[in-house]
Design a protein around this motif. Structure first.
Motif, mmCIF file in Angstrom:
data_model
loop_
_atom_site.group_PDB
_atom_site.id
_atom_site.type_symbol
_atom_site.label_atom_id
_atom_site.label_comp_id
_atom_site.label_asym_id
_atom_site.label_seq_id
_atom_site.Cartn_x
_atom_site.Cartn_y
_atom_site.Cartn_z
ATOM 1 N N GLN A 139 0.833 -1.209 0.000
ATOM 2 C CA GLN A 139 0.000 0.000 0.000
ATOM 3 C C GLN A 139 0.866 1.258 0.000
ATOM 4 O O GLN A 139 0.564 2.234 -0.686
ATOM 5 C CB GLN A 139 -0.923 -0.015 1.212
ATOM 6 C CG GLN A 139 -2.019 -1.069 1.140
ATOM 7 C CD GLN A 139 -2.786 -1.190 2.439
ATOM 8 O OE1 GLN A 139 -2.616 -0.398 3.355
ATOM 9 N NE2 GLN A 139 -3.632 -2.212 2.530
ATOM 10 N N MET A 140 1.957 1.237 0.771
ATOM 11 C CA MET A 140 2.851 2.396 0.813
ATOM 12 C C MET A 140 3.486 2.642 -0.551
ATOM 13 O O MET A 140 3.606 3.781 -1.008
ATOM 14 C CB MET A 140 3.937 2.178 1.866
ATOM 15 C CG MET A 140 3.447 2.233 3.296
ATOM 16 S SD MET A 140 4.766 1.881 4.472
ATOM 17 C CE MET A 140 5.845 3.311 4.193
ATOM 18 N N LEU A 141 3.910 1.573 -1.206
ATOM 19 C CA LEU A 141 4.540 1.718 -2.517
ATOM 20 C C LEU A 141 3.539 2.229 -3.548
ATOM 21 O O LEU A 141 3.864 3.091 -4.372
ATOM 22 C CB LEU A 141 5.141 0.385 -2.962
ATOM 23 C CG LEU A 141 6.307 -0.134 -2.110
ATOM 24 C CD1 LEU A 141 6.752 -1.513 -2.601
ATOM 25 C CD2 LEU A 141 7.483 0.834 -2.143
ATOM 26 N N ARG A 142 2.317 1.740 -3.492
ATOM 27 C CA ARG A 142 1.294 2.225 -4.431
ATOM 28 C C ARG A 142 0.974 3.694 -4.165
ATOM 29 O O ARG A 142 0.808 4.471 -5.107
ATOM 30 C CB ARG A 142 0.033 1.375 -4.304
ATOM 31 C CG ARG A 142 0.188 -0.065 -4.783
ATOM 32 C CD ARG A 142 -1.145 -0.768 -4.863
ATOM 33 N NE ARG A 142 -0.987 -2.188 -5.134
ATOM 34 C CZ ARG A 142 -1.155 -3.145 -4.225
ATOM 35 N NH1 ARG A 142 -1.523 -2.824 -2.991
ATOM 36 N NH2 ARG A 142 -0.982 -4.411 -4.537
ATOM 37 N N ALA A 143 0.868 4.074 -2.882
ATOM 38 C CA ALA A 143 0.540 5.456 -2.541
ATOM 39 C C ALA A 143 1.603 6.421 -3.046
ATOM 40 O O ALA A 143 1.307 7.574 -3.377
ATOM 41 C CB ALA A 143 0.371 5.599 -1.038
ATOM 42 N N ALA A 144 2.854 5.970 -3.105
ATOM 43 C CA ALA A 144 3.949 6.813 -3.588
ATOM 44 C C ALA A 144 4.212 6.608 -5.081
ATOM 45 O O ALA A 144 5.229 7.081 -5.601
ATOM 46 C CB ALA A 144 5.220 6.518 -2.801
ATOM 47 N N SER A 145 3.292 5.905 -5.767
ATOM 48 C CA SER A 145 3.424 5.611 -7.205
ATOM 49 C C SER A 145 4.721 4.864 -7.498
ATOM 50 O O SER A 145 5.358 5.074 -8.530
ATOM 51 C CB SER A 145 3.367 6.912 -8.019
ATOM 52 O OG SER A 145 2.136 7.573 -7.831
ATOM 53 N N LEU A 146 5.090 3.973 -6.588
ATOM 54 C CA LEU A 146 6.306 3.185 -6.757
ATOM 55 C C LEU A 146 6.016 1.735 -7.142
ATOM 56 O O LEU A 146 6.936 0.932 -7.256
ATOM 57 C CB LEU A 146 7.127 3.189 -5.455
ATOM 58 C CG LEU A 146 7.843 4.504 -5.115
ATOM 59 C CD1 LEU A 146 8.288 4.503 -3.665
ATOM 60 C CD2 LEU A 146 9.020 4.729 -6.045
ATOM 61 N N ASP A 147 4.731 1.412 -7.350
ATOM 62 C CA ASP A 147 4.413 0.028 -7.658
ATOM 63 C C ASP A 147 5.001 -0.413 -8.998
ATOM 64 O O ASP A 147 5.287 -1.595 -9.200
ATOM 65 C CB ASP A 147 2.899 -0.209 -7.630
ATOM 66 C CG ASP A 147 2.106 0.867 -8.323
ATOM 67 O OD1 ASP A 147 2.525 2.036 -8.276
ATOM 68 O OD2 ASP A 147 1.067 0.554 -8.921
ATOM 69 N N ARG A 148 5.222 0.536 -9.921
ATOM 70 C CA ARG A 148 5.840 0.155 -11.195
ATOM 71 C C ARG A 148 7.318 -0.186 -11.042
ATOM 72 O O ARG A 148 7.917 -0.770 -11.953
ATOM 73 C CB ARG A 148 5.683 1.290 -12.208
ATOM 74 C CG ARG A 148 4.246 1.493 -12.674
ATOM 75 C CD ARG A 148 4.171 2.472 -13.824
ATOM 76 N NE ARG A 148 2.807 2.620 -14.314
ATOM 77 C CZ ARG A 148 2.468 3.375 -15.351
ATOM 78 N NH1 ARG A 148 3.408 4.066 -16.000
ATOM 79 N NH2 ARG A 148 1.207 3.461 -15.741
ATOM 80 N N GLN A 149 7.891 0.191 -9.903
ATOM 81 C CA GLN A 149 9.296 -0.138 -9.655
ATOM 82 C C GLN A 149 9.458 -1.559 -9.132
ATOM 83 O O GLN A 149 10.582 -2.044 -9.012
ATOM 84 C CB GLN A 149 9.898 0.842 -8.639
ATOM 85 C CG GLN A 149 9.765 2.316 -8.998
ATOM 86 C CD GLN A 149 10.318 2.619 -10.378
ATOM 87 O OE1 GLN A 149 9.611 3.051 -11.276
ATOM 88 N NE2 GLN A 149 11.616 2.346 -10.544
ATOM 89 N N ILE A 150 8.354 -2.224 -8.820
ATOM 90 C CA ILE A 150 8.423 -3.592 -8.298
ATOM 91 C C ILE A 150 8.731 -4.553 -9.449
ATOM 92 O O ILE A 150 7.914 -4.746 -10.352
ATOM 93 C CB ILE A 150 7.109 -3.989 -7.599
ATOM 94 C CG1 ILE A 150 6.839 -3.064 -6.421
ATOM 95 C CG2 ILE A 150 7.175 -5.442 -7.129
ATOM 96 C CD1 ILE A 150 5.492 -3.291 -5.748
ATOM 97 N N LYS A 151 9.898 -5.143 -9.408
ATOM 98 C CA LYS A 151 10.323 -6.076 -10.453
ATOM 99 C C LYS A 151 10.181 -7.529 -10.030
ATOM 100 O O LYS A 151 10.273 -8.431 -10.862
ATOM 101 C CB LYS A 151 11.786 -5.801 -10.821
ATOM 102 C CG LYS A 151 12.052 -4.363 -11.269
ATOM 103 C CD LYS A 151 11.198 -3.993 -12.471
ATOM 104 C CE LYS A 151 11.444 -2.551 -12.903
ATOM 105 N NZ LYS A 151 10.566 -2.145 -14.024
ATOM 106 N N LEU A 152 10.001 -7.740 -8.738
ATOM 107 C CA LEU A 152 9.861 -9.107 -8.228
ATOM 108 C C LEU A 152 8.931 -9.079 -7.028
ATOM 109 O O LEU A 152 9.052 -8.215 -6.160
ATOM 110 C CB LEU A 152 11.228 -9.674 -7.811
ATOM 111 C CG LEU A 152 11.218 -11.023 -7.072
ATOM 112 C CD1 LEU A 152 10.716 -12.143 -7.981
ATOM 113 C CD2 LEU A 152 12.614 -11.346 -6.530
#
Length: 298
Positions: free
Chosen positions: A208-221
């Protein structure tokens, strides 16, 4: 009170906990029409709808939330009184203690807990399992689990006591390219967007924190457990957002760095939760006291 059938409060309690009239009827051993009729009688007596229909169940009104706290406390006192002859001796007990813990919670709490249980309650067996957050409250109320330990912001209907405070940090390998331009051990949001990340599927708050900061596209694994992370991070440029208490243990065992972030809502509190329905249970009362004694930090 003189005109109210107190059995209606028991029906209300089960509907409140299950959020579903059909499931409540099954638990009560009643037909669905009888359960619905009982709810209607209570609605008329209290002058409030108590529950609103939703897809797949019902949602309590504010009046129902207020009533639930009193009803659950009253039922807990009644059940404690009826069971007052039951004694609990941890040194001789061979009962099973059931706890909700995520995999990261198991790594953080079980070693010290099991060591202490071996000393003070050697016969007690522990079953730790991770439940979806939406199921934890009902599992506590039904007695399927006795305690839930973790950062559980969605668990609002339980009793709880704070154990410790923690914060999220980024774990990466020593020599990671991003560290070459850092002047202090803090990652800005801009720097975070240049990272490739690994996330853990079971740790909803991190996602949720990563999505809120628009970092979910950085998730490679995406992995299923935190236990795979040291090897992954050590042999790649992937980084992971994780609680500091666990990350510190990883750093002790390998060539890793910890960096703070500028992510909002970075700090969080870990608590032990239990059901108000069972707070007078000798086992629950003893077990939560043990957990608080072991893990509560000033």
């Amino acid at each position: 009170m003189e005109q109210l059938d107190l059995n209606l409060l028991r029906v209300f309690d089960v509907i409140y906990r299950t959020r579903n009239v059909s499931r409540a009827a099954e638990q009560l051993g009643l037909s669905q029409p009888s359960t619905s009729q009982a709810l209607t009688r209570l609605r008329l007596a209290l002058g409030d709808p108590l529950f609103e229909r939703t897809r797949g169940g019902v949602r309590p009104t504010p009046r129902a939330d207020d009533l639930a706290r009193s009803v659950q406390t009253g039922l807990a006192h009644l059940e404690a009184g009826l069971a007052s002859d039951n004694t609990f001796d941890p040194r001789s007990s061979s009962t099973e203690l059931r706890i909700h813990l995520t995999d990261i919670g198991e790594a953080r709490f079980l070693p010290e807990l099991m060591s202490e249980l071996r000393r003070v309650a050697p016969g007690i067996q522990v079953q730790a399992r991770a439940l979806p957050q939406s199921e934890i409250g009902l599992a506590l109320d039904n007695g399927d689990i006795h305690l839930a330990i973790g950062f559980l912001p969605e668990l609002t209907g339980s009793a709880s006591e704070q154990l410790l405070s923690d914060r999220y940090v980024v774990l990466l390998r020593k020599g990671h390219p991003i560290t070459e331009s850092l002047k202090r051990p803090v990652l800005s949001l801009r720097k975070m967007h240049s990272l490739e990340l690994v996330a853990v599927r079971s740790h909803a708050q991190t996602l949720q924190m990563l999505r809120a900061a628009s970092l979910d596209r950085q998730i490679k694994l995406t992995t299923s457990t935190f236990l795979a992370l040291p090897g992954i991070v050590r042999h790649s440029d992937l980084a992971v957002l994780m609680p500091l208490a666990i990350a510190r243990e990883f750093v002790q065992d390998g060539p890793f760095l910890l960096l703070d972030t500028e992510l909002p809502s970075n700090a969080f509190n870990v608590a032990v939760h239990w059901s108000r329905r069972h707070e007078h249970s000798p086992l629950v009362r003893w077990a939560r006291g043990l957990v608080v004694r072991l893990f509560r930090k000033a």
